[in-house]
Design a protein around this motif. Sequence first.
Motif, PDB file in Angstrom:
ATOM      1  N   LYS A 154      34.631  29.280  42.595  1.00 44.09           N
ATOM      2  CA  LYS A 154      34.289  30.685  43.082  1.00 44.09           C
ATOM      3  C   LYS A 154      33.474  30.692  44.134  1.00 44.09           C
ATOM      4  O   LYS A 154      33.688  31.330  45.149  1.00 44.09           O
ATOM      5  N   ASN A 317      37.058  35.050  38.555  1.00 42.90           N
ATOM      6  CA  ASN A 317      36.289  35.697  37.826  1.00 42.90           C
ATOM      7  C   ASN A 317      36.953  35.983  36.434  1.00 42.90           C
ATOM      8  O   ASN A 317      35.927  36.418  35.411  1.00 42.90           O
ATOM      9  N   LEU A 362      38.719  43.164  36.182  1.00 44.87           N
ATOM     10  CA  LEU A 362      38.842  41.716  36.638  1.00 44.87           C
ATOM     11  C   LEU A 362      40.387  41.498  36.986  1.00 44.87           C
ATOM     12  O   LEU A 362      40.709  40.925  37.953  1.00 44.87           O
TER      13      LEU A 362
END
Length: 473
Positions: A154, A317, A362
């Motif tokens: 990420k 995420n 998300l």
Amino acid sequence: MKSIIKKNNLQKGLVLITMTFILQSCFVAKDYVRPELNTETEALYRTENLPTDSVSIADVSWKKLFLDQYLQQYIEEGLQNNMDIRIALQQIISAEAYAKQGKAGYLPSVNVGTNWTHQVQSKNTQFGAFLTDRSTDQFDLTANLSWEADLWGKIRSNKRATQATYLQSVAGHQLVKTQLISSIANTYYNLLALDAQLKITKQTIATRESGVTTIKALKDAGQVTQVAVDQNIAQYNSAKTLQVDIESAIFKTENTLSILLGKTPQNFKRGTLDLQKIEQEIVLGVPSKLLSNRPDVMAAEFGLIQSFELSNVAKSNLYPSLTLTAAGGFQSLDIEDLFSSNSLFTNIIGGLTQPIFNKRKLKTQREVALSQQEQSLLQFKKTLLIAGSEVSNALFSYESEVRKFEFRKNEVEALRKAESNSEILLKNGYANYLDLLTARQSALSAELNIIDSKLQQLVSIVDLYEALGGGWK
């Protein structure tokens, strides 16, 4: 006892670090790969007349393409002073700051703070009823550290997204530079064309003024009527009106050039239209070169890269995040003992957090990111198609104007002869004044058209240079 505790802490730390490296090997984030563009780049230029070599006219410096010394000076001034160029540079500075922030994503967050807490216990509480002094003071100097392991890529993807944004702003600056050079050159050439048209118009006015004198003499000799005199006077005034219109256009065009150069409105020194030549051979280059030459195409691809990396972030995420937090410093009830060794304290917490239920935020972010990635891909392909269309249009316009120019020259020569012959025939009584008026008007229009044809040749080359992505290198 202390050595056993330290050994256990060390083992826990090693387990945590080992777990981090194992998980990091399982990246969720993917690497960007440029999409296949064979369909979009096939026959992109739509031309069979010029070679599509690997070397393009876009690789030629503007200093070698535009040989007029005044034009070179104005382009140089524009690149230094133009407001759009300066705005684009500030946008690069902003994007560069974000790119630096993205690079720092791997580093921990550290902050230090000092606090004083004064607390007074209530008499009605469990402990307050037995305390004689119910107030306490506490002093602390604390440092906090927070660090997140990049388990799924990420942080790496976010870093690449900020870098793509920065490169997109650089390409945006290059685009402004290319467009500015094109705008300055076209505005300059328009000024030269207006100067040439003004010169022709003034010559025409002088001829028609002489013609009015001649037609009045013919009227006095009884060869023509007052109608002929009035028609010649009207044609003379029409030319004077055209002169005013051209002078107004010159004034406004100079103001346009002033804005492009970031200067106050003024008169500009310049050459003449008949001395303007583009000596560079017109070579397009292979269509795929637009991917590395044309700034708006590059910017569109960097936009695609940014969207791709942000979709990686959105996907990451959804997976567990491993964070390490630590706090340490000095804590004491008495400020005099704050920096004593007995006031030292530390806290270390390692946690693995898996999002389970967060109102679908998300998953929505992931779906939106994928949609935006597809939009960026379509925009990239559209930009490439538009670029190819602009190259084709500019090239076709140039070839058309080159062919038309020869016809225009022949037209002017024929009409000037017709005008001269009509005037001779009228003086000798073998033609009427309408023939002369028609010949004069047609000759003026043809001369103005040939100037416009010369201008359009220059403009189409400038447009082709811009369409191929020239000027920014």
